[in-house]
Design an enzyme around this catalytic site. Structure first.
Site, PDB file in Angstrom:
ATOM      1  N   SER A 153      -5.423  12.741  43.221  1.00  0.00           N
ATOM      2  CA  SER A 153      -4.287  13.533  43.669  1.00  0.00           C
ATOM      3  C   SER A 153      -4.506  13.845  45.140  1.00  0.00           C
ATOM      4  O   SER A 153      -5.627  14.171  45.536  1.00  0.00           O
ATOM      5  CB  SER A 153      -4.225  14.850  42.903  1.00  0.00           C
ATOM      6  OG  SER A 153      -3.241  14.803  41.925  1.00  0.00           O
ATOM      7  N   GLU A 194     -11.602  24.189  31.123  1.00  0.00           N
ATOM      8  CA  GLU A 194     -10.461  23.860  30.272  1.00  0.00           C
ATOM      9  C   GLU A 194     -10.866  23.413  28.866  1.00  0.00           C
ATOM     10  O   GLU A 194     -11.871  22.743  28.691  1.00  0.00           O
ATOM     11  CB  GLU A 194      -9.664  22.701  30.899  1.00  0.00           C
ATOM     12  CG  GLU A 194      -8.915  23.088  32.135  1.00  0.00           C
ATOM     13  CD  GLU A 194      -8.334  21.853  32.804  1.00  0.00           C
ATOM     14  OE1 GLU A 194      -7.169  21.555  32.519  1.00  0.00           O
ATOM     15  OE2 GLU A 194      -9.039  21.205  33.586  1.00  0.00           O
ATOM     16  N   ARG A 214     -14.711  22.818  35.383  1.00  0.00           N
ATOM     17  CA  ARG A 214     -13.449  23.152  34.722  1.00  0.00           C
ATOM     18  C   ARG A 214     -13.712  23.680  33.318  1.00  0.00           C
ATOM     19  O   ARG A 214     -14.245  22.935  32.484  1.00  0.00           O
ATOM     20  CB  ARG A 214     -12.554  21.904  34.601  1.00  0.00           C
ATOM     21  CG  ARG A 214     -12.255  21.196  35.901  1.00  0.00           C
ATOM     22  CD  ARG A 214     -11.159  21.882  36.684  1.00  0.00           C
ATOM     23  NE  ARG A 214     -11.162  21.402  38.072  1.00  0.00           N
ATOM     24  CZ  ARG A 214     -10.575  20.291  38.498  1.00  0.00           C
ATOM     25  NH1 ARG A 214      -9.892  19.558  37.648  1.00  0.00           N
ATOM     26  NH2 ARG A 214     -10.642  19.940  39.767  1.00  0.00           N
ATOM     27  N   ARG A 238     -14.134   8.982  36.321  1.00  0.00           N
ATOM     28  CA  ARG A 238     -12.882   8.304  35.962  1.00  0.00           C
ATOM     29  C   ARG A 238     -12.736   6.961  36.647  1.00  0.00           C
ATOM     30  O   ARG A 238     -12.212   6.007  36.059  1.00  0.00           O
ATOM     31  CB  ARG A 238     -11.684   9.169  36.347  1.00  0.00           C
ATOM     32  CG  ARG A 238     -11.318  10.093  35.239  1.00  0.00           C
ATOM     33  CD  ARG A 238      -9.926  10.648  35.436  1.00  0.00           C
ATOM     34  NE  ARG A 238      -9.798  11.830  34.603  1.00  0.00           N
ATOM     35  CZ  ARG A 238      -8.811  12.687  34.653  1.00  0.00           C
ATOM     36  NH1 ARG A 238      -7.842  12.506  35.530  1.00  0.00           N
ATOM     37  NH2 ARG A 238      -8.775  13.721  33.856  1.00  0.00           N
ATOM     38  N   ARG A 297     -10.643  11.825  28.467  1.00  0.00           N
ATOM     39  CA  ARG A 297     -10.731  11.749  29.924  1.00  0.00           C
ATOM     40  C   ARG A 297     -10.977  13.079  30.625  1.00  0.00           C
ATOM     41  O   ARG A 297     -10.814  13.185  31.835  1.00  0.00           O
ATOM     42  CB  ARG A 297      -9.473  11.072  30.478  1.00  0.00           C
ATOM     43  CG  ARG A 297      -8.183  11.731  30.084  1.00  0.00           C
ATOM     44  CD  ARG A 297      -6.972  10.841  30.355  1.00  0.00           C
ATOM     45  NE  ARG A 297      -6.013  11.516  31.227  1.00  0.00           N
ATOM     46  CZ  ARG A 297      -5.771  11.176  32.474  1.00  0.00           C
ATOM     47  NH1 ARG A 297      -6.397  10.168  33.021  1.00  0.00           N
ATOM     48  NH2 ARG A 297      -4.904  11.838  33.198  1.00  0.00           N
ATOM     49  N   HIS A 298     -11.390  14.113  29.887  1.00  0.00           N
ATOM     50  CA  HIS A 298     -11.675  15.398  30.502  1.00  0.00           C
ATOM     51  C   HIS A 298     -13.119  15.829  30.260  1.00  0.00           C
ATOM     52  O   HIS A 298     -13.634  15.682  29.162  1.00  0.00           O
ATOM     53  CB  HIS A 298     -10.736  16.477  29.962  1.00  0.00           C
ATOM     54  CG  HIS A 298      -9.342  16.385  30.486  1.00  0.00           C
ATOM     55  ND1 HIS A 298      -8.377  15.641  29.866  1.00  0.00           N
ATOM     56  CD2 HIS A 298      -8.767  16.917  31.596  1.00  0.00           C
ATOM     57  CE1 HIS A 298      -7.242  15.723  30.559  1.00  0.00           C
ATOM     58  NE2 HIS A 298      -7.450  16.488  31.620  1.00  0.00           N
ATOM     59  N   GLU A 352      -4.133   8.504  35.777  1.00  0.00           N
ATOM     60  CA  GLU A 352      -4.257   9.115  37.086  1.00  0.00           C
ATOM     61  C   GLU A 352      -5.719   9.315  37.453  1.00  0.00           C
ATOM     62  O   GLU A 352      -6.492   9.784  36.636  1.00  0.00           O
ATOM     63  CB  GLU A 352      -3.522  10.470  37.040  1.00  0.00           C
ATOM     64  CG  GLU A 352      -3.364  11.151  38.355  1.00  0.00           C
ATOM     65  CD  GLU A 352      -4.278  12.336  38.472  1.00  0.00           C
ATOM     66  OE1 GLU A 352      -4.058  13.337  37.814  1.00  0.00           O
ATOM     67  OE2 GLU A 352      -5.250  12.224  39.258  1.00  0.00           O
TER      68      GLU A 352
END
Lengths: 536, 536
Positions: free
Chosen positions: B462, B310, B308, B510, B316-317, B459
């Protein structure tokens, strides 16, 4: 955000539905409800002239949107056997083959996970209508169907399906239609060369699906029994790899695939921009698995993707493959690493032969191969012994150079003839042909504490003792013409006290390819990547 | 060529050593041999005035180049206990702490894999010389040492080491020296905030190693007991994940990380050039795991890196993490997928609590946390119920929007208070906030057959039922503003008959972070990658 959600954050803002779209979805839902209501009994298309119409038809999408939990039980095709005689079963699978016999009878071969069962529709009052037979024969191949019926056991062997029972069909619903024309037929993709040749001799030309077409339509290709077998075998190799190593005190780690700079350099690296920094994809977990040993992890393995931008157009090279990597402290000798290789692979081979007979015979049926010959205690030859064997067979090679594909194959033959094994270790390679971090032999600067491992004359494993002293590592890197500055984080890892260690790396796809004597590594990669292919 | 070898092909040509280099290596070898010969007894540096000189010193490199297999047995530090009293043992580990008591005594704490033992040198005739004590105290911390000695059991508890025995040292060799000055000390890196605060109150300022320094010197940082625990816990999560899923009929696959075009698009993708074709790194195995279901793989999982790009600077990323992905055919309802999630995670949590107590207490010692509260049968709430709970607590949110980090955390609190669990499933999310391939609910176009799963208000998972009908998939993609041409291979995979299916994705780092209530995901990634870090 976890895996699947976050991959779509970029669309998240656009995902809020407009009123128009909501209205459209609502209209669609109403249409589906109306259709369902019209069917009155079960939500399937109705032939109003047929009192048995509720027993067959297409299931509308709305019914498949998690509408209810009915409590129905589906039986797996592979579990259908004569013990279920006269019982009613429900199965879901693909309509692999459909054959009409007049207007009153039809056969549908249903396949699930490579297993097949023959389903029979015979027109009979209150049970099967001619319209139902017509519906069955109108199904497109590879459609997903739900079939309910009674198990019967025919007097003779069934040749067209794996299961030796039939289903006398009472209900038949189409869950999801396949396109009426498929780019490749599963029975064509599943055919062996032997069959094609045999038919040719009998004057019949059968379809041969070439490797590239298979890969273009991989979603169809992997449905063949051989391919279903190959990827389960692949998982089994991984599984035993893990189990064995864990029993020897190893544990699994994950090292980064995104590496600063150009990693170990060279043209074989995929480069990319990492937030403004030049970066590349790891060509192996080598540096990081060694760093984890320096971090007191003692014995580790990693299973993960490995990236090579090499322009190798061979049957055995991929641009992305699954690496099985091992690194361990050694107490005294690199033979400790070879001991692990030896017992690990004998354990894997034994386990494949013992527990994967179904999968192996599915592969064997399409791609016949001889069982791998290997010894209980793996043969170890030194490189010098290998050179000598080649010399005696009339093949002269540079004693301090590397073997090429041809000499590897030749040596494999000689070893098989002399020792009766197709799996062996060749060690004490010339130092000059190994990476800079390979430990030289204690008694000669020409040789190294390293090894390769071969299956059927092809290399699958490389391993070695590593240089664990930072000053010597710098010296070796410089000797190999490597700019030490580019690998400084790696070398620094050894400055804080590094134990003697060694390890090896294996290509998962190659293990499966060579165990099954397949002719192309693309057969053992789920969605292969080579210099000319990055799809599907 | 396998993993490690091929990664250096670019250097292979350069690796042939020049005559000069060979001569140099030969000279080096001779020097080492001369040094070894000079020692006469054992290959260690000799103090000629000390008759016990052979019992200590530095082992020359040549002796560590797989010179011999002596048959010596090393005992693991973690196996040292009072049952071995009076026996002679040989251990290898790191000199973690060294303390002189006058000139006649020294203590060396030796650590291996996070376990420590106190080794005592006491000057005694014919056993330990003052020179040997001096050698011991001159060792740099974190050096690798071999210690031979007799096990003794002191009368009182040993507080400075994990093992409750001592080694009365007879021989002490340095296998590999660490640099005299280390960038961080293990005891500093292993210290808890509680200890630092307590010392501060007593007027003492202890070193606090910050997160970034830890990561810069990760090879030292991961030697702490807490970190040794974290990465073994991580492997255990993976292991139970695999075991449980296998027992439910799943098997593991490997999908490509190199994807043509820009995958699902957006800015969160790492782009690269693939042999002249624009390509990117997979943001998830979503498309390919679904394709494998279309290929009759029935139930699959994958453990592998996920990328990712991002710009998320949160606790948490990460830009690269390990995804645990699952995809499965469903018979009727997406609750079948939630059933798997439910039982899978209860099994993982149970197993961690039952079998990883050593690791958990090592983590707990440095980073105290409360045991995760979870129910035997995982709580499931609908999104609407969640919105209602928030509303009743005075938090108004868009009922068809998404939760943000803050509302997720708030809902987690409310759920804990009401149901006594920190692990629960929230399902029937608004369709508008889910990816295009999510199946809408059968009874409302506003909601979808999807779910998220939370641990301690954050979270981690998913999941959803997917759209399996190609025409509807096109419609949904278009509704979400996606150019269908860019995902044609994906959509085509559904044209050849696709079964109803669903799945989910989890981030491994996570799970470990939240199970242990750690405050930063960088603590559970071995070599983390974030927008500002791509090293070491």
């Amino acid at each position: 955000m976890s895996s699947e959600e976050a991959s779509h954050t970029e669309n998240a803002e656009e995902k809020k539905l407009s009123k128009k779209e909501l209205a459209k979805l609502e209209r669609q839902r109403k249409r589906q409800e109306a259709a369902a209501a019209a069917s009155a009994i079960s939500a399937v298309k109705i032939d109003e002239d047929d009192p048995l119409a509720a027993n067959y038809g297409e299931i509308p999408l709305n019914d498949l949107q998690s509408k209810e939990i009915s409590g129905k039980k589906w039986t797996k095709v592979e579990h259908l056997n004569s013990e279920l005689k006269d019982q009613v079963v429900l199965v879901r699978g693909r309509a692999q083959a459909i054959r009409a016999v007049g207007k009153k009878m039809a056969f549908v071969v249903v396949r699930k996970r490579g297993f097949t069962v023959q389903c029979v529709l015979t027109v009979a009052p209150d049970l099967v209508s001619p319209q139902m037979v017509k519906f069955a024969t109108s199904l497109s191949r590879e459609s997903i169907v739900d079939i309910e019926g009674v198990i019967s056991v025919p007097g003779q062997a069934i040749t067209g399906a794996s299961q030796q029972v039939e289903i006398q069909v009472r209900k038949l619903y189409c869950v999801n239609k396949a396109a009426p024309t498929l780019p490749i037929m599963i029975e064509d993709a599943a055919r062996s060369e032997v069959e094609i040749e045999k038919a040719l001799q009998a004057g019949e030309q059968l379809v041969r699906v070439n490797q590239d077409t298979r890969l273009n339509f991989r979603v169809l290709d992997i449905r063949t029994p051989a391919n279903q077998g190959i990827f389960r075998i692949q998982y089994h190799v991984e599984k035993i790899f893990r189990q064995f190593l864990e029993s020897e005190g190893f544990f699994g780690i994950h090292t980064p695939k995104l590496i600063a700079g150009s990693s170990e350099g060279g043209s074989a690296v995929f480069r990319l921009d990492y937030k403004g920094t030049p970066a590349c994809l790891a060509q192996s977990p080598q540096l990081h698995k060694q760093m984890s040993i320096c971090g007191d992890f003692n014995r580790v393995f990693e299973i993960g993707p490995v990236f090579r931008a090499e322009d190798s157009f061979t049957h055995r090279h991929l641009c992305e493959f699954t690496g099985l990597d091992v690194e361990m402290e050694i107490e005294e000798h690199y033979s400790e690493v070879m001991d692990i290789v030896d017992r690990l692979f004998v354990t894997i081979f034994d386990s494949l032969n013992e527990t994967c007979s179904k999968e192996l015979s599915a592969i064997n049926k399409q791609y016949p191969f001889d069982k791998l010959k290997y010894l209980r205690k793996t043969l170890r030859l030194t490189f010098e012994e290998g050179v000598q064997m080649l010399k005696e067979a009339g093949v002269e090679i540079d004693p301090l150079g590397d073997l090429n594909t041809e000499t590897e194959r030749k040596l494999g033959q000689l070893v098989l003839e002399k020792y009766g094994t197709e799996f062996y270790i060749l060690h004490r390679y010339p130092l000059a042909v190994r990476p800079f971090y390979t430990m030289p032999c204690h008694d000669s600067p020409n040789y190294s504490n390293s090894f390769d491992v071969f299956i059927r004359g092809e290399e699958i494993i490389s391993g070695a003792q590593r240089v664990h002293v930072p000053e010597f590592l710098v010296e070796r890197a410089q000797s190999c013409g490597i700019d030490v500055k580019t690998i400084s984080t790696y070398i620094d890892a050894f400055r804080y006290g590094a134990p003697p260690h060694g390890g090896f790396g294996v290509g998962l796809e190659r293990v499966v390819m060579l165990f099954c004597a397949l002719n192309n590594i693309r057969k053992t990669s789920l969605f292969p990547r080579d210099p000319q292919r990055i799809a599907p």
